[in-house]
Every structure is written in C-alpha cells, then in structure tokens.
Design an enzyme around this catalytic site. Sequence first.
Site, PDB file in Angstrom:
ATOM      1  CE1 TYR A 145      -3.816   2.387   1.030  1.00  0.00           C
ATOM      2  CE2 TYR A 145      -2.015   3.345   2.339  1.00  0.00           C
ATOM      3  CZ  TYR A 145      -3.302   3.571   1.849  1.00  0.00           C
ATOM      4  OH  TYR A 145      -3.849   4.638   2.039  1.00  0.00           O
ATOM      5  NE  ARG A 272      -4.987  -5.689  11.460  1.00  0.00           N
ATOM      6  CZ  ARG A 272      -5.899  -4.750  11.029  1.00  0.00           C
ATOM      7  NH1 ARG A 272      -5.809  -3.468  10.929  1.00  0.00           N
ATOM      8  NH2 ARG A 272      -7.174  -5.241  11.055  1.00  0.00           N
TER       9      ARG A 272
HETATM   10  P1  NAD Z   1     -12.916   3.692   0.791  1.00  0.00           P
HETATM   11  O1  NAD Z   1     -12.596   2.442   0.741  1.00  0.00           O
HETATM   12  O2  NAD Z   1     -14.291   4.043   1.506  1.00  0.00           O
HETATM   13  O3  NAD Z   1     -13.085   4.355  -0.446  1.00  0.00           O
HETATM   14  C1  NAD Z   1     -12.142   3.970  -1.668  1.00  0.00           C
HETATM   15  C2  NAD Z   1     -13.192   4.043  -3.002  1.00  0.00           C
HETATM   16  O4  NAD Z   1     -12.799   3.518  -4.142  1.00  0.00           O
HETATM   17  C3  NAD Z   1     -14.457   3.018  -2.622  1.00  0.00           C
HETATM   18  O5  NAD Z   1     -15.502   3.679  -3.028  1.00  0.00           O
HETATM   19  C4  NAD Z   1     -14.049   1.967  -3.779  1.00  0.00           C
HETATM   20  O6  NAD Z   1     -15.171   1.206  -4.166  1.00  0.00           O
HETATM   21  C5  NAD Z   1     -13.439   2.477  -4.582  1.00  0.00           C
HETATM   22  N1  NAD Z   1     -12.376   1.954  -5.382  1.00  0.00           N
HETATM   23  C6  NAD Z   1     -11.371   0.971  -5.023  1.00  0.00           C
HETATM   24  N2  NAD Z   1     -10.549   0.497  -5.812  1.00  0.00           N
HETATM   25  C7  NAD Z   1     -11.225   0.935  -7.021  1.00  0.00           C
HETATM   26  C8  NAD Z   1     -10.953   0.804  -8.467  1.00  0.00           C
HETATM   27  N3  NAD Z   1      -9.861  -0.378  -8.780  1.00  0.00           N
HETATM   28  N4  NAD Z   1     -11.636   1.523  -9.493  1.00  0.00           N
HETATM   29  C9  NAD Z   1     -12.686   2.198  -9.123  1.00  0.00           C
HETATM   30  N5  NAD Z   1     -13.073   2.539  -7.591  1.00  0.00           N
HETATM   31  C10 NAD Z   1     -12.235   1.952  -6.735  1.00  0.00           C
HETATM   32  O7  NAD Z   1     -11.765   4.637   1.669  1.00  0.00           O
HETATM   33  P2  NAD Z   1     -11.469   5.921   1.845  1.00  0.00           P
HETATM   34  O8  NAD Z   1     -11.013   5.783   3.520  1.00  0.00           O
HETATM   35  O9  NAD Z   1     -12.719   6.804   1.517  1.00  0.00           O
HETATM   36  O10 NAD Z   1     -10.239   6.125   1.046  1.00  0.00           O
HETATM   37  C11 NAD Z   1     -10.062   7.087  -0.114  1.00  0.00           C
HETATM   38  C12 NAD Z   1      -8.541   7.234  -0.440  1.00  0.00           C
HETATM   39  O11 NAD Z   1      -7.787   7.926   0.636  1.00  0.00           O
HETATM   40  C13 NAD Z   1      -7.948   6.135  -0.841  1.00  0.00           C
HETATM   41  O12 NAD Z   1      -6.984   6.534  -1.831  1.00  0.00           O
HETATM   42  C14 NAD Z   1      -7.287   5.823   0.616  1.00  0.00           C
HETATM   43  O13 NAD Z   1      -5.774   5.038   0.265  1.00  0.00           O
HETATM   44  C15 NAD Z   1      -6.856   7.177   1.057  1.00  0.00           C
HETATM   45  N6  NAD Z   1      -6.347   7.353   2.549  1.00  0.00           N
HETATM   46  C16 NAD Z   1      -7.409   7.348   3.544  1.00  0.00           C
HETATM   47  C17 NAD Z   1      -7.014   7.621   4.506  1.00  0.00           C
HETATM   48  C18 NAD Z   1      -8.024   7.238   5.678  1.00  0.00           C
HETATM   49  O14 NAD Z   1      -7.632   7.347   6.856  1.00  0.00           O
HETATM   50  N7  NAD Z   1      -9.299   6.665   5.523  1.00  0.00           N
HETATM   51  C19 NAD Z   1      -5.697   7.746   4.954  1.00  0.00           C
HETATM   52  C20 NAD Z   1      -4.809   7.899   3.975  1.00  0.00           C
HETATM   53  C21 NAD Z   1      -5.133   7.980   2.662  1.00  0.00           C
HETATM   54  C1  UD1 Z   2      -5.197   3.957   7.788  1.00  0.00           C
HETATM   55  C2  UD1 Z   2      -5.954   3.971   6.736  1.00  0.00           C
HETATM   56  C3  UD1 Z   2      -5.002   3.970   5.419  1.00  0.00           C
HETATM   57  C4  UD1 Z   2      -4.075   5.205   5.488  1.00  0.00           C
HETATM   58  C5  UD1 Z   2      -3.191   5.268   6.836  1.00  0.00           C
HETATM   59  C6  UD1 Z   2      -2.724   6.769   7.155  1.00  0.00           C
HETATM   60  C7  UD1 Z   2      -7.933   2.624   6.571  1.00  0.00           C
HETATM   61  C8  UD1 Z   2      -8.910   1.384   6.729  1.00  0.00           C
HETATM   62  N1  UD1 Z   2      -6.541   2.809   6.514  1.00  0.00           N
HETATM   63  O1  UD1 Z   2      -4.275   2.856   8.072  1.00  0.00           O
HETATM   64  O2  UD1 Z   2      -6.013   4.029   4.281  1.00  0.00           O
HETATM   65  O3  UD1 Z   2      -3.088   5.253   4.526  1.00  0.00           O
HETATM   66  O4  UD1 Z   2      -4.377   5.238   7.824  1.00  0.00           O
HETATM   67  O5  UD1 Z   2      -2.074   6.787   8.261  1.00  0.00           O
HETATM   68  O6  UD1 Z   2      -8.615   3.848   6.493  1.00  0.00           O
HETATM   69  N2  UD1 Z   2      -6.512  -1.957  14.545  1.00  0.00           N
HETATM   70  C9  UD1 Z   2      -7.010  -2.613  16.005  1.00  0.00           C
HETATM   71  N3  UD1 Z   2      -8.160  -3.367  15.825  1.00  0.00           N
HETATM   72  C10 UD1 Z   2      -8.917  -3.264  14.731  1.00  0.00           C
HETATM   73  C11 UD1 Z   2      -8.485  -2.509  13.740  1.00  0.00           C
HETATM   74  C12 UD1 Z   2      -7.289  -2.128  13.686  1.00  0.00           C
HETATM   75  O7  UD1 Z   2      -6.227  -2.940  16.788  1.00  0.00           O
HETATM   76  O8  UD1 Z   2      -9.946  -3.937  15.030  1.00  0.00           O
HETATM   77  C13 UD1 Z   2      -5.165  -1.214  14.752  1.00  0.00           C
HETATM   78  C14 UD1 Z   2      -4.046  -1.576  13.613  1.00  0.00           C
HETATM   79  O9  UD1 Z   2      -3.553  -2.616  13.660  1.00  0.00           O
HETATM   80  C15 UD1 Z   2      -3.226  -0.144  13.697  1.00  0.00           C
HETATM   81  C16 UD1 Z   2      -4.456   0.864  14.282  1.00  0.00           C
HETATM   82  O10 UD1 Z   2      -5.470   0.084  14.617  1.00  0.00           O
HETATM   83  O11 UD1 Z   2      -2.537  -0.346  14.711  1.00  0.00           O
HETATM   84  C17 UD1 Z   2      -5.076   1.790  13.099  1.00  0.00           C
HETATM   85  O12 UD1 Z   2      -5.531   0.839  11.955  1.00  0.00           O
HETATM   86  P1  UD1 Z   2      -6.112   1.238  10.580  1.00  0.00           P
HETATM   87  O13 UD1 Z   2      -7.567   2.132  11.121  1.00  0.00           O
HETATM   88  O14 UD1 Z   2      -6.429   0.113   9.781  1.00  0.00           O
HETATM   89  O15 UD1 Z   2      -5.470   2.320  10.030  1.00  0.00           O
HETATM   90  P2  UD1 Z   2      -3.793   2.421   9.385  1.00  0.00           P
HETATM   91  O16 UD1 Z   2      -3.416   1.081   9.368  1.00  0.00           O
HETATM   92  O17 UD1 Z   2      -2.955   3.439  10.378  1.00  0.00           O
END
Ligand code: NAD
Ligand code: UD1
Length: 312
Positions: A145, A272
């Site tokens: 990732y 993990r």
């Molecule tokens: P999410 O899974 O809710 O959103 C991702 C969306 O992309 C979904 O709607 C999914 O259906 C779509 N998608 C996935 N693969 C695809 C593909 N091959 N073609 C078309 N659509 C596709 O997750 P999110 O948390 O909303 O994440 C949005 C973006 O932000 C991602 O790029 C993620 O890596 C990034 N990001 C999220 C976080 C976080 O904390 N949520 C942190 C850092 C970066």
């Molecule tokens: C998250 C985002 C990733 C983003 C990154 C930026 C998601 C799913 N992942 O990853 O897209 O790029 O932040 O910092 O939005 N954990 C538990 N129990 C659970 C689930 C998670 O202990 O049931 C722990 C995980 O092991 C980790 C922490 O919680 O230590 C955060 O996990 P997670 O929310 O998946 O986030 P990141 O791996 O930081």
Amino acid sequence: MSESPILVTGGAGFIGSNLVDVLVARGHPVRVLDNLSTGKRSNLPVDAGVELIEGDVADAQTVRRAVQGCRAVVHLAAVASVQASVDDPLGTHQSNLVGTLNLCEAMREAGVCRVVFASSAAVYGNNGEGQSIDEDTSKAPLTPYAADKLASEHYLDFYRRQHGLEPVVFRFFNIYGPRQDPSSPYSGVISIFTERAQQGLPITVFGDGEQTRDFLYVGDLVEVLLQALEHPTVEVGAVNVGLSHATSLNELLTAIGDVLGKLPPVNYQQARGGDIRHSRANNERLLQRFRLPEPVTDIRTGLARLLGVSGS
Ligand code: NAD
Ligand code: UD1
C-alpha cells in the site's frame, strides 16, 4: 454554458462521498468513477444529478471516458486498507498504482490539469517515533500500500514536470467519520471500535494498544480538498493532512467509553505485520498553504458526532 464536472474517483466511498455531498451542496456538477468494491451507490446523494460511472481505474479505457470533459479530478479510488495490500499485493497494485498511472495518461490526453491526490502517511513507515513527521522525513514504505502511494506521488510529479499536470498531493493521516464502513476487518479502526461498542460486541486490539495515530474528522478534510481544487496556483511538494495530535488506541477506547457511557470487553492480540507504531503529522505546511476549519474537530467531538450522542 454549464460548468464542466469535477471527477471524483472513489466517490462512492467514505471520504469520496463526504466530498461529493459538499460539492453538490455548493452547486458543482460531479462525476464519480467507482467500482463499488468498498463504496456504495447508496452513499451518493439521491436525485442530485451525480453521474456515476461504475468501473475500474485499472481499466485505461474506462478512465479515459471518465476524464473526458472534466474540469478537475480528485483521485481517491484505491484499496484503502494497508492490511489488504499485505494480503493481496498484486490485486492492490492494479487499483493503487496502475489506476493512478491510467489517470495521469487520460488527463494528459484530455488536457485536464488539476488533480488532487490522496497519498498517505504510510509512506513514512516507522519514522518519527515519538515526534511529528514533516514532509521531508525520509520515506520508508513498509507495505505494498505505502509503496504504491509513494510511487503514485512520483508518477504525478513526472507528469507535472513533463506534461503540465497540476497535482496537489496530500498525505492523509488517519481519517474518520460517517460512512467509514465498519463491516470488514480491513476497515478503519474508529469505525470498527465505535460500531462494536454501540452493539456491545468485544473489541480486538492488535498489539498493546499503545500505538498512536493522528485522527482527523472527515468534514475537516473535505474543507481542505475543496480549497485544493480552487487554489489558483499549485505549489510543488506533498502536504501532510493531520491535526498533529497523537492518540493511542487505548486512549481512543477510553474516549469512546466516556462518550457512550459504556465499553464492551477488549482483547489484545498479536500486532499486525507491517503495522506502524507511531504516526503524527507535522502540519505546518498544511497550515501555510490551506486553512483548517475553525475550530477543528477534536477527537471527542468527532466521536460524539459519529456516535450520535448529544453535545456534538
Ligand atoms: P474507501 O474504501 O471508503 O474508498 C475507496 C473508494 O474507491 C471506494 O468507493 C471503492 O469502491 C473505490 N475503489 C477501490 N478500488 C477501485 C478501483 N480499482 N476502481 C474504481 N474504484 C475503486 O476508503 P477511504 O477511506 O474513503 O479512502 C479514500 C482514499 O483516501 C484512498 O485512496 C485511501 O488510500 C486514501 N487514504 C485514506 C485514509 C483514511 O484514513 N481513510 C488515510 C490516507 C489515505
Ligand atoms: C489508515 C488507513 C490508510 C491510511 C493510513 C494513513 C484505513 C482502513 N486505513 O491505515 O488508508 O493510508 O491510515 O495513516 O482507513 N486496529 C486494531 N483493531 C482493529 C482494527 C485496527 O487494533 O479492529 C489497529 C491496527 O492494527 C493499527 C491501528 O488500529 O495499529 C489503525 O489501523 P487502521 O485504522 O487500519 O489504520 P492504518 O493502518 O493506520
């Protein structure tokens, strides 16, 4: 002539649909490209004229069609779970890197310049233990990732230098809020913990719970994304998006318990593989270039809002 649409890839997902809501409310035409792998059609506003192209960013032809006639792009489509990338590096790569490259090519061909990209704090790996991480901190991607996000940044920069693309690259820290899907073990930790706490189901912590994250409420992130779309100039270099505040999972659980008035049993299991221990943004560059809402949403306010508890 009517305004041309903004393309939101991944617009049916958690962050994307929160962004789409605000774009629509502010009168912008919106097109969404999403394969609905984790996103949902029901996340999109009903009868708001949002055009949904159900398709994959890994498919160059589909991306070309989606980009055609757009004013700007917010590229969020990706497998968002770090753990999913560990379990399926090849599949993840198609979405997370090939998808970005397809988008760059399609934008070059169509003459669309502005793209806001969701990179991640994951690119830093375990740097900055106990301290905040600024954008110049060395990059140490620990997972497929993170490697794909960092490579995407480099491709976007190549297209900037070579083809005049205007990428605004954000390294999001941990985003939470409504519509973050709690249903999979790959989901964001706050969505899982709050859902299970509400249902009274046991909660699993991977590791000792002392790992920290910099949590930002999705509504505050959306305000920054909107500014990036409209910003007249694009400055070079990625920008961290976080509050610069570290919360451990144990503190998070305490806060959820306080807000809800109850907490189910908590089990601690093995950490993990590839998990980052500490992550906190230095957000000075963000505050120089963009505005966070005033006041920003602190974790307790955000949790109360998410849990639908008054006082938010
Ligand atoms: P999410 O899974 O809710 O959103 C991702 C969306 O992309 C979904 O709607 C999914 O259906 C779509 N998608 C996935 N693969 C695809 C593909 N091959 N073609 C078309 N659509 C596709 O997750 P999110 O948390 O909303 O994440 C949005 C973006 O932000 C991602 O790029 C993620 O890596 C990034 N990001 C999220 C976080 C976080 O904390 N949520 C942190 C850092 C970066
Ligand atoms: C998250 C985002 C990733 C983003 C990154 C930026 C998601 C799913 N992942 O990853 O897209 O790029 O932040 O910092 O939005 N954990 C538990 N129990 C659970 C689930 C998670 O202990 O049931 C722990 C995980 O092991 C980790 C922490 O919680 O230590 C955060 O996990 P997670 O929310 O998946 O986030 P990141 O791996 O930081």
